[in-house]
Design an enzyme around this catalytic site. Structure first.
Site: not given
Ligand code: NAP
Ligand code: MG
Length: 494
Positions: A267, A397
């Site tokens: 997602e 976004e």
């Molecule tokens: P993100 O950076 O992708 O982080 C999401 C998760 O992935 C966190 O637990 C993060 O860990 C982990 N992560 C980061 N780098 C990684 C890597 N290289 N390998 C594996 N896992 C890794 O996203 P965010 O910036 O925190 O959250 C915002 C994003 O989430 C937005 O793009 C939003 O649209 C999306 N989102 C989507 C939905 C949906 O249902 N479609 C719902 C909510 C949010 P850490 O941050 O703990 O280091």
């Protein structure tokens, strides 16, 4: 819901007791290297506590515990009634601790208490109950066969499932994954976002109290690049479910390809449109919903309707309703918007606002940081008019409280602009014409289209994205229970 006073919630915040260590094999344990990281209150900039920073070896241990629990059958072999009872009990315990969990979520993430009390926490409890209720309602199939054989098509749990979670709805997103994973008989290893680990660790404590056997649920807080990769590259994990950015989601797909072709369920992001058609008479309602659709959860929401496509001029109403939103202390129930989750993300949002100005967007309200004296991360809800589809704020976004108003002339043009995106998570449509509603809702390329309201549906409806908003994944609904199972054909000669 009647809210209590800010002072009441602040008192709960003072008395919070945190679980701060990893939860592996049914016990809270230090990270094997003894590392910890600080978790910060984004409304004050102050440190809340230290949380264990797990490493790869902790993930391997957690997977071993989950595997052991799966193979000895302590969960998967329980009867449907027994599994249901434990998940129902967990749901009840969440509600018994609702104020504590709501305050903890607000303090750790900056989310307004009015939302955590009315949304995040009760929805988490509901999600566990709903998927548990489905355990003995889903049916397998017997196909026509050839008369000489009996053919059964049954579903089997996958085994050990990993989950990587975002920070914007920490507990609710955990529930959207964990409830169907557990209801389907799997064991799991879960990584909360580093910014918001506290409520999931508390949930692990409640799950143990509810009677979930040791090893079935494991929580490993720490860096995404370390824990996420250890899960993505794990040679045996059967599946990995993820909510977060499209960039990281794609990395997980590649990791699966490099290792054991584990099932990857993603997602991801969104750049969601809200279209208000010229036939709409109740512009007040449309403006109210459009403002909520973009600014709810400070815009830190994957379905945030950050593009408002309008024909008629309802901009004044949108601005008036935006200005009526109160931003500030998340523990004050009068505030609609709380704090942005961290300084770094706040700067990203401010850079987008700057780009909006530079590329010719006309700022109608907001446009910068507020309440700086608090030490917290607050941005005034921001509205840009005169945005064109090629501007950065119309394309990327932002994940913050920033709305881009784009004008259209015809239905075809509205659909073209709405669908002109690499994403496809959610779209909202306002029209008084039934035919227009049907025609346009089918033409919009998005996993959820809400008509005459902003919504993500309810727990019974699937949630996921088209295009780069998703990958083979639907949270909520029976579809979620099914996606954590394998189909098996059993062909018996008679
Ligand atoms: P993100 O950076 O992708 O982080 C999401 C998760 O992935 C966190 O637990 C993060 O860990 C982990 N992560 C980061 N780098 C990684 C890597 N290289 N390998 C594996 N896992 C890794 O996203 P965010 O910036 O925190 O959250 C915002 C994003 O989430 C937005 O793009 C939003 O649209 C999306 N989102 C989507 C939905 C949906 O249902 N479609 C719902 C909510 C949010 P850490 O941050 O703990 O280091
Ligand atoms: Mg991140």
């Amino acid at each position: 819901m009647e809210f209590k006073s800010k002072e009441y919630y602040e008192q709960i915040a003072k008395e919070l007791c945190f679980q701060t260590r990893a939860f592996i094999g049914g016990m809270f344990v230090e990270a094997s290297q003894g590392k910890t990281f600080d978790t910060i209150n984004p409304a004050t900039g102050e440190k809340i506590t230290n949380v264990s920073g797990c490493g790869k070896e902790d993930v391997l241990n957690a997977e071993k515990e989950a595997r052991k629990a799966f193979e000895d059958g302590c969960w998967v072999k329980k009867s449907p009634a027994e599994k249901k009872e434990i998940l129902f009990r967990l749901s009840e315990l969440i509600m018994e601790h609702q104020e504590e969990l709501a305050v903890m979520e607000s303090v750790d993430s900056g989310k307004p208490i009015r939302d955590t009390l009315t949304g995040d926490i009760p929805d988490t409890a509901l999600t566990f109950r709903w998927h548990a209720e489905a355990i003995d309602k889903l049916e397998d199939a017997i196909t026509a066969g050839d008369g000489e054989h009996l053919s059964l098509v049954v579903r089997e749990p996958l085994g050990v499932v990993g989950a990587v979670l975002p920070w914007n709805f920490p507990l609710q997103m955990a529930a959207w994954k964990l409830a169907p994973i557990l209801a389907s008989g799997n064991s799991c290893v879960v990584k909360p976002a580093k910014l918001t680990s506290l409520t999931l660790l508390k949930l692990a404590e409640l799950a143990k109290e509810a009677g979930l056997p040791d090893g079935v649920l494991n929580v490993v807080p720490g860096d995404g690049s370390v824990i996420g990769e250890a899960l993505g590259m794990h040679p045996e994990l059967e599946a990995l479910t993820f909510t977060g950015s499209t960039e990281v989601g794609k990395k997980l797909l590649a990791m699966s390809g490099k290792t054991n072709a584990k099932r990857i369920l993603l997602e991801m992001g969104g750049k969601n449109p809200c279209i208000i058609m010229p036939d709409v008479k109740d512009l007040d309602h449309a403006a109210e919903e459009a403002v909520n659709a973009v600014f709810w959860n400070m815009g830190e929401n994957c379905t945030s309707n950050s593009r408002l496509l309008v024909h008629k001029d309802i901009k004044e109403k949108v601005v008036e309703k935006t200005k009526a939103l109160r931003t500030g202390n998340p523990l004050d129930p009068d505030n609609h918007l709380g704090a942005i989750v961290e300084k770094k993300h706040m700067n990203t949002i401010l850079n987008y606002i700057q780009k909006g100005k530079e590329e010719g967007g006309k700022l109608l309200c907001g446009g910068g940081p507020i309440l700086e004296e608090t030490g917290g991360n607050f941005i005034a809800p921001t509205v840009f008019d005169g945005v064109t589809p090629e501007m950065t704020i119309a394309k990327e976004e932002i994940f913050g409280p920033v709305l881009a108003i784009i004008e259209f002339q015809t239905e075809e043009e509205a659909l073209r602009i709405a669908n002109d995106t690499e994403y496809g998570l959610q779209a909202s449509l306002f029209t008084d014409d039934l035919s227009t509603a049907h025609r346009m809702s089918r033409a919009l390329r998005a996993g959820t289209v809400s008509v005459n309201c902003y919504s993500e549906g309810d727990i019974g409806t699937p949630f996921g994205g088209f295009r780069q908003s998703g990958f083979f994944s639907r949270d909520k609904s029976l579809q979620a229970n099914k996606q954590y199972t394998e189909l098996k054909t059993i062909w018996i000669q008679l």
